[in-house]
Design a protein around this motif. Structure first.
Motif, PDB file in Angstrom:
ATOM      1  N   TYR A 152       0.906  -1.337   0.049  1.00 19.70           N
ATOM      2  CA  TYR A 152      -0.020  -0.119   0.150  1.00 19.70           C
ATOM      3  C   TYR A 152       0.924   1.192  -0.124  1.00 19.70           C
ATOM      4  O   TYR A 152       0.595   2.218  -0.752  1.00 19.70           O
ATOM      5  N   ASP A 153       1.953   1.311   0.910  1.00 23.55           N
ATOM      6  CA  ASP A 153       2.880   2.402   0.955  1.00 23.55           C
ATOM      7  C   ASP A 153       3.296   2.660  -0.514  1.00 23.55           C
ATOM      8  O   ASP A 153       3.690   3.802  -1.049  1.00 23.55           O
ATOM      9  N   TRP A 210      -5.297   4.088   0.891  1.00 20.06           N
ATOM     10  CA  TRP A 210      -5.305   4.703   2.168  1.00 20.06           C
ATOM     11  C   TRP A 210      -6.436   3.865   3.038  1.00 20.06           C
ATOM     12  O   TRP A 210      -5.931   3.508   4.108  1.00 20.06           O
ATOM     13  N   ARG A 246      -5.021   0.539   3.862  1.00 16.78           N
ATOM     14  CA  ARG A 246      -3.852   0.641   4.613  1.00 16.78           C
ATOM     15  C   ARG A 246      -4.201   0.528   6.038  1.00 16.78           C
ATOM     16  O   ARG A 246      -3.705   0.048   7.016  1.00 16.78           O
ATOM     17  N   GLY A 247      -5.240   1.564   6.288  1.00 16.69           N
ATOM     18  CA  GLY A 247      -6.149   1.630   7.686  1.00 16.69           C
ATOM     19  C   GLY A 247      -6.411   0.330   8.261  1.00 16.69           C
ATOM     20  O   GLY A 247      -6.194  -0.130   9.314  1.00 16.69           O
ATOM     21  N   GLN A 295      -2.177   4.377  13.874  1.00 16.70           N
ATOM     22  CA  GLN A 295      -1.556   4.440  12.481  1.00 16.70           C
ATOM     23  C   GLN A 295      -2.967   4.123  11.631  1.00 16.70           C
ATOM     24  O   GLN A 295      -3.099   4.760  10.471  1.00 16.70           O
ATOM     25  N   SER A 304      -4.422   6.808   8.679  1.00 13.95           N
ATOM     26  CA  SER A 304      -4.913   6.508   7.194  1.00 13.95           C
ATOM     27  C   SER A 304      -6.230   6.753   6.896  1.00 13.95           C
ATOM     28  O   SER A 304      -6.492   7.274   5.863  1.00 13.95           O
ATOM     29  N   LYS A 317      -6.735  10.465   6.485  1.00 15.83           N
ATOM     30  CA  LYS A 317      -6.242  10.862   4.995  1.00 15.83           C
ATOM     31  C   LYS A 317      -7.297  10.537   3.946  1.00 15.83           C
ATOM     32  O   LYS A 317      -7.506  11.114   3.072  1.00 15.83           O
TER      33      LYS A 317
END
Length: 691
Positions: A520-521, A534, A537-538, A549, A553, A556
């Motif tokens: 994902y990054d 995003w 990723r969360g 974290q 995510s 965002k």
């Protein structure tokens, strides 16, 4: 304790009832008046002097008699009063003795309890010592694991050395291949040259022969005369030609012999190098074996030493426990003897005066002795149980230590066998390497290379085709194959964020969340406003319990796409986990702006309001959830928990019953949920949970 006080009170009442008639009789006797004079003693109207004297004497005797009677009555009353006092004292004396015995019993029981508490503290100390021994055993296990890890590292290093040896062998084989190809090319070139020379000589010879034949045919008549000279010339030329051909053949043979000697010398050099490499590998294996044997011996000595220390500590603890138990039994016996002696002294002091009291005291003494014996037997049984438990724990610890030792020895033996097998395989491979096998391997590789070169090459797929293939494999739940396809796609086109996203999703299905976050990054690095990356990723951070974290995510994602209700919902859930309930309510309200008919959002909002203590608003949220979806079990359960916190038992039980009917797993959740502690003692709740 209440029954004992009632018995004492009943005894006092009985003694009062027994001595009350005596006290009443004395009072009645004291209250009676003196007897009235008899009518026969009344004075007549006419008396003589003698009669008067007799009357005065009688009156004096009467006065004396009355005085004696009054003195007797007063003495009798004082005697009865003293007797009543003595009787009261004697009636209260058993009560005092019983109270004294009762207090003495309490003191003895308290002393026994103190002793028992001391012994329990000793047992706790023993348990702590056993826990320390267990910790030491775990430390030993950790050391063994460390040693095992070191052995694994050594095996890895040994494997690396073996790989390096194999690489050296491969380089040797490649060098042999190159030398062989060079020698063969040189031989082929020389053979071609020799063949060309022979062909040239043959062509020259054939041309000369043809010319001679033509000349001979043309000049047959002329040459008949000079036939001898021409024959000699011809023979001379033929001999010269034969000599030239012979010289060319000898030169070619000499070149072949020289190349053969050079090849043999090169082979001998390569064999010597291979032998040196083999000797070096043998030496390294011998060194590793010696080091491994030394480490194994040290480890066995250390394990044996730790085992002896553990046995010694357990023996010391056992001896201390036995000594403490013997001291406690001796103290209890001394206390018992002292009590019996004091009772015997009291019995001798009051035996003659109070026989009935002696019988009662004897009974009380027997009861006290029985109680003491019962308490002593219970105490000894408890201590025997404690001692048995300690012995069982000791046996279990010893069994665990022996089991760990056997496992450790088996693991070491397996490692030794594995190392021996690897050593034998390496030696066997080294012994099997001969010049002929090298040449065969080289020929086989050359043949395979030729076959590969001759085979037609298959066309490579594009990145989009690999992504489609990965999607098909993902739909078939073949996640490993799908990851391989996505890897090919990102290898061909590394700046494609969709391929990285799908790779992360597939890794998430395999619960490889850290690798998924890395994908994902990479997708976000390529496309910073990639909303789905995003969000996913969360989710991955949430699976790893890294909620801060995860919230970052999701936040965002809401910034990139503010109308995404799911992202706002996930923000709220992360904040609930972080116990930031006010901010979570804001996120849930924001999600409801875009999805007002979502039962999940209303349910989570109600749960968060319960955490904030805003029960009425929480009930309203749960009702809204059930209005949208009447069979939403989570809303019923959370609503029941809210009613339980408000101690509304009837509503809580009715709502919980509906939740369990919709989803039976809430039965187990309610049994352990702290929100239902206020109604946990209710029989209906117990029946509802236990059904």
């Amino acid at each position: 304790m209440k029954s004992k006080n009632q018995a004492v009170f009943a005894l006092i009442v009985k003694s009062t009832i027994v001595f009350l008639p005596l006290l009443l009789s004395v009072g009645i006797a004291n209250g009676q008046s003196a007897p009235s004079p008899s009518p026969a003693l009344t004075q007549t109207s006419v008396l003589s002097n003698q009669e008067r004297e007799e009357l005065t004497r009688l009156r004096a005797e009467k006065r004396i008699q009355q005085q004696v009677q009054s003195d007797f009555n007063s003495a009798f009353s004082r005697t009865t009063i003293l007797l009543n006092v003595w009787l009261v004292i004697l009636s209260l004396f058993p009560v005092a003795i019983i109270a004294l015995f009762w207090l003495l019993r309490r003191v003895v029981i308290r002393e026994i309890v103190d002793r028992a508490m001391q012994q329990l503290q000793g047992m706790e100390k023993l348990q702590n010592q056993l826990s320390t021994v267990k910790q030491e055993a775990e430390n030993v296990i950790q050391d063994a694991k460390k040693i095992n890890y070191e052995l694994e590292q050594e095996t890895v290093s040994l494997q690396q050395k073996i790989k390096s040896g194999q690489e050296n062998l491969s380089t040797l084989t490649s060098e042999l291949d190159l030398a062989k190809s060079q020698v063969l090319s040189r031989l082929e070139a020389q053979l071609k040259k020799s063949q060309e020379n022979i062909e040239i000589l043959e062509s020259n010879f054939s041309s000369v022969v043809s010319k001679l034949e033509v000349d001979a045919q043309q000049q047959r008549d002329v040459a008949l005369e000079n036939l001898g000279s021409l024959a000699s010339v011809l023979s001379q030329e033929l001999s010269n030609l034969k000599l030239g051909v012979q010289q060319q053949q000898e030169l070619a043979l000499a070149d072949l012999e020289g190349s053969k000697s050079e090849f043999i010398s090169q082979l001998s050099g390569w064999q010597s190098d291979a032998q040196n490499q083999k000797n070096i590998v043998f030496e390294s294996l011998a060194k590793l074996q010696s080091e491994f044997a030394d480490q194994l011996s040290e480890l066995q000595v250390d394990a044996h030493h730790r085992k002896e220390i553990a046995f010694e500590s357990l023996g010391k603890l056992d001896n201390e426990l036995k000594s403490q138990l013997s001291e406690l039994q001796a103290d209890a016996q001394e206390q018992k003897n002292k009590i019996v002696e004091s009772l015997a002294v009291l019995q001798l002091e009051f035996a003659e005066q109070l026989s009935e009291l002696q019988l009662d005291a004897q009974k009380r003494k027997e009861l006290i002795i029985e109680n003491l014996e019962k308490a002593g037997s219970e105490f000894s049984s408890q201590f025997s149980e404690l001692q048995w438990n300690a012995q069982q724990q000791k046996i279990l610890i010893l069994e665990k230590l022996e089991r760990l030792e056997t496992e450790f020895v088996s693991q070491l033996s397996e490692l030794q066998l594995d190392a021996e097998e690897r050593k034998d395989l390496i030696l066997q491979e080294l012994t099997e390497i001969t010049p002929e096998s090298i040449l065969e391997a080289v020929n086989y590789e050359v043949k395979e290379e030729k076959e590969i070169e001759e085979q037609p090459q298959q066309p490579e797929l594009t990145a989009e085709e690999y992504v489609k293939e990965g999607d098909e494999l993902f739909s078939q739940k073949r996640y490993e194959d799908a990851i391989a396809a996505y890897n090919q796609a990102v290898k061909i086109q590394p700046d494609e964020p969709v391929a990285w996203l799908k790779r992360g999703l597939t890794l998430g299905r395999l619960k490889r969340y850290k690798d998924a976050i890395a994908s994902y990054d990479r997708a976000i690095q390529i496309q910073p406003d990639y909303h789905q990356a995003w969000c996913d990723r969360g989710v991955a951070f949430g699976k790893l319990q890294q909620h801060q974290q995860a919230f970052a995510s999701f936040e965002k994602a809401t910034q990139i796409k503010p109308d995404d209700a799911v992202a706002w919902l996930n923000c709220g859930l992360s904040l609930v986990t972080l116990e930031q309930y006010e901010e979570a309510i804001v996120s849930f309200d924001k999600a409801l702006e875009f999805q007002p008919n979502s039962p999940k959002i209303w349910d989570k909002r109600g749960y968060t309001l319960v955490r904030l203590g805003r029960d009425d608003e929480a009930i309203a949220s749960f009702n809204k959830t059930l209005e949208i979806k009447p069979d939403y079990a989570s809303a019923y359960y959370n609503k029941a928990a809210c009613y339980a916190l408000q101690r509304q038992v009837e509503l809580s039980l009715a709502t919980l019953k509906q939740a369990i009917e919709l989803d039976p797993r809430y039965k187990e959740d309610a049994a352990t949920d702290l929100d239902f502690d206020d109604i946990a003692d209710d029989e209906r709740f117990k029946q509802l949970v236990a059904e």
